[in-house]
Design an enzyme around this catalytic site. Structure first.
Site, PDB file in Angstrom:
ATOM      1  N   TYR A  43       0.804  -1.229   0.000  1.00 53.07           N
ATOM      2  CA  TYR A  43       0.000   0.000   0.000  1.00 53.07           C
ATOM      3  C   TYR A  43       0.836   1.278   0.000  1.00 53.07           C
ATOM      4  O   TYR A  43       0.527   2.231   0.709  1.00 53.07           O
ATOM      5  CB  TYR A  43      -0.967   0.006   1.198  1.00 53.07           C
ATOM      6  CG  TYR A  43      -1.674  -1.312   1.413  1.00 53.07           C
ATOM      7  CD1 TYR A  43      -2.477  -1.851   0.408  1.00 53.07           C
ATOM      8  CD2 TYR A  43      -1.543  -2.023   2.600  1.00 53.07           C
ATOM      9  CE1 TYR A  43      -3.129  -3.065   0.586  1.00 53.07           C
ATOM     10  CE2 TYR A  43      -2.195  -3.248   2.783  1.00 53.07           C
ATOM     11  CZ  TYR A  43      -2.975  -3.750   1.774  1.00 53.07           C
ATOM     12  OH  TYR A  43      -3.623  -4.953   1.939  1.00 53.07           O
ATOM     13  N   TYR A 171     -13.699  -6.267   5.190  1.00 53.53           N
ATOM     14  CA  TYR A 171     -12.413  -6.438   4.503  1.00 53.53           C
ATOM     15  C   TYR A 171     -12.113  -7.929   4.456  1.00 53.53           C
ATOM     16  O   TYR A 171     -12.123  -8.599   5.506  1.00 53.53           O
ATOM     17  CB  TYR A 171     -11.272  -5.697   5.206  1.00 53.53           C
ATOM     18  CG  TYR A 171      -9.952  -5.971   4.505  1.00 53.53           C
ATOM     19  CD1 TYR A 171      -9.611  -5.291   3.341  1.00 53.53           C
ATOM     20  CD2 TYR A 171      -9.087  -6.969   4.976  1.00 53.53           C
ATOM     21  CE1 TYR A 171      -8.433  -5.588   2.664  1.00 53.53           C
ATOM     22  CE2 TYR A 171      -7.911  -7.272   4.308  1.00 53.53           C
ATOM     23  CZ  TYR A 171      -7.595  -6.574   3.156  1.00 53.53           C
ATOM     24  OH  TYR A 171      -6.432  -6.875   2.480  1.00 53.53           O
ATOM     25  N   ASP A 272     -15.578 -15.036   8.087  1.00 51.51           N
ATOM     26  CA  ASP A 272     -14.156 -14.781   7.867  1.00 51.51           C
ATOM     27  C   ASP A 272     -13.506 -14.475   9.218  1.00 51.51           C
ATOM     28  O   ASP A 272     -13.596 -13.363   9.721  1.00 51.51           O
ATOM     29  CB  ASP A 272     -14.015 -13.598   6.892  1.00 51.51           C
ATOM     30  CG  ASP A 272     -12.558 -13.211   6.656  1.00 51.51           C
ATOM     31  OD1 ASP A 272     -11.685 -13.690   7.394  1.00 51.51           O
ATOM     32  OD2 ASP A 272     -12.305 -12.400   5.744  1.00 51.51           O
ATOM     33  N   LYS A 301      -3.770 -16.065   9.290  1.00 51.12           N
ATOM     34  CA  LYS A 301      -2.969 -15.214  10.177  1.00 51.12           C
ATOM     35  C   LYS A 301      -2.362 -15.984  11.369  1.00 51.12           C
ATOM     36  O   LYS A 301      -1.307 -16.576  11.233  1.00 51.12           O
ATOM     37  CB  LYS A 301      -3.813 -14.034  10.664  1.00 51.12           C
ATOM     38  CG  LYS A 301      -4.062 -12.993   9.569  1.00 51.12           C
ATOM     39  CD  LYS A 301      -4.627 -11.727  10.159  1.00 51.12           C
ATOM     40  CE  LYS A 301      -5.019 -10.725   9.101  1.00 51.12           C
ATOM     41  NZ  LYS A 301      -3.936  -9.910   8.597  1.00 51.12           N
TER      42      LYS A 301
HETATM   43  C1  LIG Z   1     -10.714 -10.439   7.956  1.00 50.03           C
HETATM   44  C2  LIG Z   1      -9.622 -10.630   6.943  1.00 50.03           C
HETATM   45  N1  LIG Z   1      -9.839 -11.445   5.900  1.00 50.03           N
HETATM   46  C3  LIG Z   1      -8.878 -11.677   4.982  1.00 50.03           C
HETATM   47  C4  LIG Z   1      -7.647 -11.068   5.070  1.00 50.03           C
HETATM   48  C5  LIG Z   1      -6.589 -11.337   4.016  1.00 50.03           C
HETATM   49  O1  LIG Z   1      -5.610 -12.162   4.537  1.00 50.03           O
HETATM   50  P1  LIG Z   1      -4.161 -12.239   3.829  1.00 50.03           P
HETATM   51  O2  LIG Z   1      -3.548 -10.904   4.007  1.00 50.03           O
HETATM   52  O3  LIG Z   1      -3.456 -13.338   4.553  1.00 50.03           O
HETATM   53  O4  LIG Z   1      -4.407 -12.572   2.400  1.00 50.03           O
HETATM   54  C6  LIG Z   1      -7.390 -10.205   6.127  1.00 50.03           C
HETATM   55  C7  LIG Z   1      -6.094  -9.511   6.247  1.00 50.03           C
HETATM   56  O5  LIG Z   1      -5.915  -8.553   6.955  1.00 50.03           O
HETATM   57  C8  LIG Z   1      -8.402  -9.967   7.101  1.00 50.03           C
HETATM   58  O6  LIG Z   1      -8.222  -9.134   8.131  1.00 50.03           O
END
Ligand SMILES: Cc1ncc(COP(=O)(O)O)c(C=O)c1O
Length: 453
Positions: A43, A171, A272, A301
């Site tokens: 970014y 997100y 998610d 993560k």
């Molecule tokens: C809720 C959520 N989903 C998906 C992602 C994407 O994960 P990655 O960065 O491992 O692709 C993130 C990353 O911050 C996230 O916070």
């Protein structure tokens, strides 16, 4: 002749690309000049990037800069290093695994780290989640979840369910399908409008986690389900905390209402948990606050304790069977590093560490220590301070100058990276009270001295 011309041109290109620098050696400093000119960081601009800080090592909750300065970590490396950096058990797991089987293709082959990890994931997640797809990153696990939901309905002969429904402020990652369900206005992905599939957005959850739930916010949601369910394959949402889309802590009753609406209108529910999973909100998985189970779950993560990239998409017998009955009969995804043994083994060890730790106590303590952030409420530019589990957020009324505030934080000896109008902390669970106090007072001082503008 043509050959000679091409050859000369190639030589010239090679010469002009020649990079001056010291030979590769452990003792040479990190080449910041090269970094600035040639390496994209997340970014930021390639031609005028904001500064990066050269790091040589990290232990526990300390990040060591090349200058020798140590920073107290408030970010857990984008919320993943829950046990701190270089935990000896995790290091050992990787070293031992690397010596035996560091990688092997997952097509037509299986191995113990993958089997043991998936066993564990089935055991610790909701009872109905019994089928596991291993993927490489959070975004990819979201891609797989979306594919699962679309393929499921296709397999059932329902050809109209080709879109997703999702709240604003979400997100879900940076790949294309994941981007298409991120907040359509405030995310950087607004840039790709026209290239992304158009999904149906509903208002972001409004009732605060700690306030009384206002059932009126469900009216519009139910109307959307009622009017559009024929075209909706799945509803996707981050449970309890909408993270990078605004750090919105919403009410568990909103989530349980979503579950009920999904059941009523035949829509799959994708949760998610990539940011919230593995204890961050005070529950092992944030959906536990609402006492519900998803049809599809994404995790990543902290899955490997932040040691290697790995994610997983879990689903139910019903969805897996549904997909298998379809025309394709298989889920159409198979990344090269699927089920990487190093990542799986370190994930097994990380979950084992978490289970044997007092993580609930650690997260509760961090929550209590983060209450110090409330002193920021005295500043007129602070619009909200909110804390949940091991997450602390200070929201300002103006957009923050990241380069400027980071320089301030580094001078104070802390590592905090705000975004938008938000300064937040998601520290490793092993953080002690003194560290959290320092992180909180650095944020207070930054606002007081207007280091954000
Ligand atoms: C809720 C959520 N989903 C998906 C992602 C994407 O994960 P990655 O960065 O491992 O692709 C993130 C990353 O911050 C996230 O916070």
């Amino acid at each position: 002749m043509v050959f000679r011309l091409v050859y000369r041109c190639t030589l010239r290109c090679q010469r002009s690309k020649k990079i001056k620098g010291l030979p590769l050696s452990k003792n040479n400093p990190i080449d910041l000049n090269f970094d600035r000119k040639h390496i994209w960081h997340p970014y930021t601009s390639m031609v005028s990037p904001i500064p990066v800080y050269p790091v040589v090592s990290a232990q526990g909750n300390r990040i060591k800069l090349e200058s020798g300065q140590e920073l107290i970590d408030g970010m857990a490396s984008w919320w993943s290093t829950i046990h701190g950096y270089s935990h000896p058990n995790l290091v050992k797991a990787i070293q031992e695994q690397a010596a035996t089987l560091s990688h092997v293709m997952f097509g037509g082959i299986t191995h113990k780290p993958a089997v043991e990890l998936c066993k564990k994931l089935v055991q610790i997640t909701a009872p109905s989640l019994t089928k596991v797809f291993l993927a490489d990153s959070g975004s990819v696990s979201v891609e797989v979840a979306i594919k699962m939901s679309l393929q499921y309905w296709l397999s059932q002969g329902v050809k109209t369910k080709t879109r997703l429904m999702t709240p604003m402020k979400g997100y879900h990652g940076d790949t294309f399908a994941a981007m298409s369900v991120c907040d359509p206005i405030n995310s950087m992905h607004a840039l790709y409008k026209g290239f992304l599939p158009e999904h149906r957005f509903v208002p972001a959850p409004k009732s605060n986690f700690y306030d009384e739930f206002d059932p009126r916010e469900l009216d519009e949601l139910e109307a959307q389900f009622s009017n559009h369910h024929q075209e909706i394959a799945a509803f996707i949402i981050e449970p309890i905390v909408q993270n990078a889309g605004g750090m919105n802590f919403y009410h568990p009753q909103y989530l349980s209402a979503v579950r009920k609406l999904c059941n009523k209108y035949d829509v799959l529910l994708i949760l998610d948990e990539i940011a919230t999973g593995f204890g961050r909100t005070g529950k092992l998985f944030a959906y536990e606050h609402a006492h519900i189970e998803p049809d599809i779950l994404c995790i990543g993560k902290a899955l490997t304790g932040g040691m290697l990239t790995l994610s997983a998409t879990l689903t139910t017998e019903k969805v897996a069977k549904g997909i298998s009955e379809g025309e394709a009969g298989v889920i159409m995804h198979g990344p090269t590093f699927m089920g990487n043994p190093l990542a799986c083994q370190v994930a097994c060890t990380s979950i084992d560490l978490l289970e044997r730790s007092q993580w609930q106590v650690q997260v509760k303590n961090i929550h209590r220590w983060l209450e110090r952030l409330r002193q920021c409420e005295e500043f007129s530019e602070v619009t909200s301070v909110r804390i949940l589990g091991a997450i602390g957020v200070v929201e300002l009324s103006t957009v923050i100058d990241v380069a400027k505030i980071q320089a301030f934080f580094v001078e104070k000896g802390v590592w905090i990276r705000p975004f938008g109008k938000l300064i937040y902390l998601m520290p490793p669970y092993i953080s002690d009270e003194a560290s959290i106090a320092l992180l909180c007072s650095a944020i207070y001082d930054a606002i007081k001295s207007k280091a954000y503008q």
